[in-house]
Design a protein around this motif. Structure first.
Motif, PDB file in Angstrom:
ATOM      1  N   GLN A   1       2.268   4.745  13.859  1.00 25.88           N
ATOM      2  CA  GLN A   1       3.639   3.549  13.155  1.00 25.88           C
ATOM      3  C   GLN A   1       3.998   3.553  11.871  1.00 25.88           C
ATOM      4  O   GLN A   1       2.840   4.094  10.905  1.00 25.88           O
ATOM      5  CB  GLN A   1       2.736   2.514  14.402  1.00 25.88           C
ATOM      6  CG  GLN A   1       2.163   2.318  15.340  1.00 25.88           C
ATOM      7  CD  GLN A   1       2.596   0.427  15.692  1.00 25.88           C
ATOM      8  OE1 GLN A   1       0.994   0.184  16.522  1.00 25.88           O
ATOM      9  NE2 GLN A   1       3.338  -0.704  15.517  1.00 25.88           N
ATOM     10  N   PHE A   2       5.022   2.852  11.577  1.00 24.53           N
ATOM     11  CA  PHE A   2       5.024   2.609  10.268  1.00 24.53           C
ATOM     12  C   PHE A   2       4.393   1.062   9.961  1.00 24.53           C
ATOM     13  O   PHE A   2       4.633   0.108  11.009  1.00 24.53           O
ATOM     14  CB  PHE A   2       6.371   2.141  10.661  1.00 24.53           C
ATOM     15  CG  PHE A   2       7.356   3.342  10.082  1.00 24.53           C
ATOM     16  CD1 PHE A   2       8.063   3.799   8.899  1.00 24.53           C
ATOM     17  CD2 PHE A   2       7.872   3.639  10.758  1.00 24.53           C
ATOM     18  CE1 PHE A   2       8.872   4.313   9.192  1.00 24.53           C
ATOM     19  CE2 PHE A   2       8.852   5.178  10.599  1.00 24.53           C
ATOM     20  CZ  PHE A   2       8.826   5.736   9.397  1.00 24.53           C
ATOM     21  N   VAL A   3       3.226   1.458   8.758  1.00 24.13           N
ATOM     22  CA  VAL A   3       3.015  -0.385   8.671  1.00 24.13           C
ATOM     23  C   VAL A   3       3.401  -0.790   7.767  1.00 24.13           C
ATOM     24  O   VAL A   3       3.343  -0.176   6.013  1.00 24.13           O
ATOM     25  CB  VAL A   3       1.523   0.547   9.217  1.00 24.13           C
ATOM     26  CG1 VAL A   3       0.796  -0.571   8.285  1.00 24.13           C
ATOM     27  CG2 VAL A   3       0.805   0.824  10.034  1.00 24.13           C
ATOM     28  N   VAL A   4       3.598  -2.189   7.282  1.00 25.33           N
ATOM     29  CA  VAL A   4       3.762  -2.658   5.715  1.00 25.33           C
ATOM     30  C   VAL A   4       2.371  -3.131   5.768  1.00 25.33           C
ATOM     31  O   VAL A   4       1.677  -4.306   6.185  1.00 25.33           O
ATOM     32  CB  VAL A   4       4.701  -3.580   6.027  1.00 25.33           C
ATOM     33  CG1 VAL A   4       4.468  -4.829   4.791  1.00 25.33           C
ATOM     34  CG2 VAL A   4       5.897  -3.507   6.566  1.00 25.33           C
ATOM     35  N   VAL A   5       2.112  -3.080   4.784  1.00 30.74           N
ATOM     36  CA  VAL A   5       1.118  -3.401   3.866  1.00 30.74           C
ATOM     37  C   VAL A   5       1.624  -4.318   2.624  1.00 30.74           C
ATOM     38  O   VAL A   5       2.475  -3.647   1.517  1.00 30.74           O
ATOM     39  CB  VAL A   5       0.236  -2.201   3.335  1.00 30.74           C
ATOM     40  CG1 VAL A   5      -1.427  -2.912   2.701  1.00 30.74           C
ATOM     41  CG2 VAL A   5      -0.474  -1.746   4.384  1.00 30.74           C
ATOM     42  N   ALA A   6       0.654  -5.670   2.534  1.00 27.80           N
ATOM     43  CA  ALA A   6       0.978  -6.470   1.394  1.00 27.80           C
ATOM     44  C   ALA A   6      -0.193  -8.076   1.612  1.00 27.80           C
ATOM     45  O   ALA A   6      -0.239  -7.756   1.686  1.00 27.80           O
ATOM     46  CB  ALA A   6       2.680  -7.051   2.036  1.00 27.80           C
ATOM     47  N   GLU A   7       0.255  -8.050   0.281  1.00 25.51           N
ATOM     48  CA  GLU A   7       0.129  -9.902   0.236  1.00 25.51           C
ATOM     49  C   GLU A   7       0.172 -10.581   0.832  1.00 25.51           C
ATOM     50  O   GLU A   7       1.527 -10.289   1.400  1.00 25.51           O
ATOM     51  CB  GLU A   7       0.196  -9.621  -1.455  1.00 25.51           C
ATOM     52  CG  GLU A   7      -0.576  -8.645  -2.864  1.00 25.51           C
ATOM     53  CD  GLU A   7      -0.206  -9.169  -3.949  1.00 25.51           C
ATOM     54  OE1 GLU A   7       0.237 -10.397  -4.309  1.00 25.51           O
ATOM     55  OE2 GLU A   7      -0.652  -8.787  -5.047  1.00 25.51           O
ATOM     56  N   ALA A   8      -0.039 -11.798   0.944  1.00 24.72           N
ATOM     57  CA  ALA A   8      -0.020 -12.007   2.315  1.00 24.72           C
ATOM     58  C   ALA A   8       0.685 -13.176   1.905  1.00 24.72           C
ATOM     59  O   ALA A   8       0.926 -13.523   2.765  1.00 24.72           O
ATOM     60  CB  ALA A   8      -1.692 -13.107   2.847  1.00 24.72           C
ATOM     61  N   ALA A   9       0.439 -13.522   0.700  1.00 23.72           N
ATOM     62  CA  ALA A   9       1.257 -14.749   0.487  1.00 23.72           C
ATOM     63  C   ALA A   9       2.883 -13.830  -0.063  1.00 23.72           C
ATOM     64  O   ALA A   9       4.445 -14.832   0.319  1.00 23.72           O
ATOM     65  CB  ALA A   9       1.203 -14.871  -1.181  1.00 23.72           C
ATOM     66  N   LEU A  10       2.754 -12.708  -0.044  1.00 23.24           N
ATOM     67  CA  LEU A  10       4.414 -11.898   0.320  1.00 23.24           C
ATOM     68  C   LEU A  10       4.945 -11.750   1.735  1.00 23.24           C
ATOM     69  O   LEU A  10       6.370 -11.804   1.715  1.00 23.24           O
ATOM     70  CB  LEU A  10       4.575 -10.924  -0.174  1.00 23.24           C
ATOM     71  CG  LEU A  10       5.215  -9.770  -0.904  1.00 23.24           C
ATOM     72  CD1 LEU A  10       6.755 -10.358  -1.908  1.00 23.24           C
ATOM     73  CD2 LEU A  10       5.260  -8.321  -1.958  1.00 23.24           C
ATOM     74  N   ALA A  11       3.311 -11.963   2.608  1.00 25.09           N
ATOM     75  CA  ALA A  11       4.415 -11.561   3.717  1.00 25.09           C
ATOM     76  C   ALA A  11       4.655 -12.526   4.380  1.00 25.09           C
ATOM     77  O   ALA A  11       5.538 -12.464   5.927  1.00 25.09           O
ATOM     78  CB  ALA A  11       3.494 -11.037   4.414  1.00 25.09           C
TER      79      ALA A  11
END
Length: 496
Positions: free
Chosen positions: A417-427
């Motif tokens: 899959q495509f996955v977004v990995v991000a800081e919680a606040a940014l997500a």
């Protein structure tokens, strides 16, 4: 006449791994292999964490890991055994979710790859079948091959054909691709032995003997197996130097005939070549068919695995009609993979030159890529070339594999899959396509991976290379515009 999504010519590690990946994506896949069984003697002996991560995807990593040997690193020494340069390899779990490097016995890998193929009903494997004609007909490819077990000529068609058929690739001949030559062509004697009992003095490190008169390499492989690679001098005959008496003479510095048995001796000419064209129409190359490297970095099989990891999901999207311009998508395979493979080969050539000519610590340190005066060398990890990512420096880098809060590896939770990995606040408040997964810093240990990457968020492709980096919600949304459909679905997903 049978029709397939993809026909793979060649059933070595690259071809078998590609077949597994395509089968997981639901593609009807045919593998054609000339030989009746895999080669039973050692060949490749090293793969890295990136490759083990791919083996994780296809479900064989846990079975392979116990069959491997610890690889603490490589040391360069002079003729008196003095350490010139240390190239340590990290131990323990690294960013990819596995330890950095593995020593292995290739027949073990091929047995596992082939046995596991029984779990892929989408994949048909035909051994003792020699392809002799390939015709790109525009909308499909026609192949003719002889089933040598029956003496019968058969015809099939496929949407695409991938040549994983080695250095003498038939598929490459049909593409009519020349090879770019990086100038390394040397004969080396490869000797594999099986010890009668362990000999700790040989050590676990790989050793590069930087002796200009006769450069050599020692490699510790699993169990009682050990390997030496020894330069063949210009006036020496390849047949004579591979005879047992001569081999034991060359090994006498390390080993005697009563301590081991010879498993294999062979003289190879190591090349440094990259195909100019990796694809023509519906014909595509992967593995040794499109690049050949000297062995000094242990990246030959690794490069082929990287090829198929880049290619499989693009073929899935093309075969399922999920992209408007499949040719444009498949063009990114060469543009991304070729620079990466070439960089590894150039570094291997540089190392080969050093092993052959350098006799001092200063010469080694001055000539290596990071020539910073240190007596230690770091592993290189070149990004892929331009393709699907944005035009920033962060695009195309291989991202690590976070551990989720429950301890699972990310790729086991979100395969292909495509996955977004991000800081919680940014997500917070992020709008995602419904086939794109989200991994945040409060769900996993992804904060460490983002810090190493140098951004607050990124978007990962199915092959876990990045589309770019983002530090704001706007930058992240811009990256999401580059996301393609899910390669394992049968229909294009709706946007959330």
């Amino acid at each position: 006449m049978d029709h397939y999504d993809v026909a793979i010519v060649g059933y070595g590690p690259a071809g078998a791994t590609l077949a597994h990946l395509l089968g997981q994506c639901g593609l009807k896949t045919l593998v054609l292999e000339r030989e009746g069984a895999h080669y039973h003697l050692p060949r490749a002996v090293h793969f890295d964490a990136e490759v083990m991560r791919v083996f994780q995807w296809i479900g064989i990593a846990d079975q392979m890991e116990p069959k491997t040997a610890i690889h603490p690193g490589m040391r360069f020494v002079d003729g008196q055994g003095n350490l010139l340069l240390d190239w340590p390899r990290p131990q323990g779990e690294g960013p990819q979710g596995w330890r950095a490097n593995f020593r292995f016995h290739q027949p073990d890998l091929e047995e596992v790859l082939r046995a596991h193929m029984s779990q892929r009903p989408e994949v048909t494997v035909r051994t003792r079948c020699e392809v002799f004609h390939i015709e790109d007909q525009g909308d499909q490819v026609a192949l003719r091959f002889e089933d040598m077990s029956r003496g019968k000529v058969e015809h099939v068609t496929a949407k695409y054909v991938v040549g994983c058929d080695g250095a003498r690739s038939l598929v490459r001949r049909y593409i009519e691709s020349d090879m770019e030559d990086y100038g390394f062509h040397e004969r080396w004697l490869v000797v594999d032995v099986i010890l009668h009992q362990d000999k700790p003095a040989l050590g676990d490190h790989s050793i590069q003997y930087c002796v200009p008169e006769r450069p050599a390499t020692y490699v510790r492989t699993p169990g009682m197996r050990r390997r030496w690679e020894i330069t063949v001098l210009p006036d020496e005959d390849s047949f004579d130097i591979a005879k047992p008496d001569r081999v034991w003479e060359l090994l006498s510095e390390w080993l005697t005939p009563d301590e081991a048995e010879l498993e294999r001796t062979a003289v190879y000419t190591f090349h440094s070549l990259v195909a100019k064209d990796w694809r023509k129409g519906r014909l595509i190359l992967a593995g040794d068919a499109c690049h050949q490297t000297p062995p000094f970095m242990g990246q030959g099989m690794c490069a082929g695995t990287r090829d198929v990891a880049n290619l499989y999901w693009k073929l899935a999207l093309a075969c399922k009609g999920l992209v408007a311009d499949p040719d444009q998508l498949l063009d990114t395979y060469e543009s991304e993979r070729k620079p990466n493979a070439a960089e590894y080969i150039k570094t291997a050539v540089r190392l080969g030159g050093l092993i052959n000519t350098a006799g001092t610590e200063e010469a080694l340190r001055a000539a290596l890529p990071a020539g910073d005066g240190s007596a230690r060398m770091e592993s290189i990890a070149p990004p892929i070339g331009p393709g699907l990512g944005d035009d920033t420096e962060q695009a195309g880098r291989l991202f690590g594999q976070p551990r989720m809060a429950d301890g699972q590896r990310m790729d086991d939770v979100y395969p292909h899959q495509f996955v977004v990995v991000a800081e919680a606040a940014l997500a917070e408040g992020l709008t995602l396509p419904n086939h794109v997964a989200l991994v945040t810093t409060d769900q996993s240990n992804s904060a460490d991976h983002l810090a190493r990457f140098g951004a607050k968020a990124t978007v990962l492709r199915p092959d876990r290379h990045t589309l770019g980096g983002a530090d704001t919600a706007e930058e992240l949304q811009a990256l999401l515009l580059r996301v393609l459909p899910n390669p394992i679905t049968t229909q294009q997903p709706e946007m959330a």
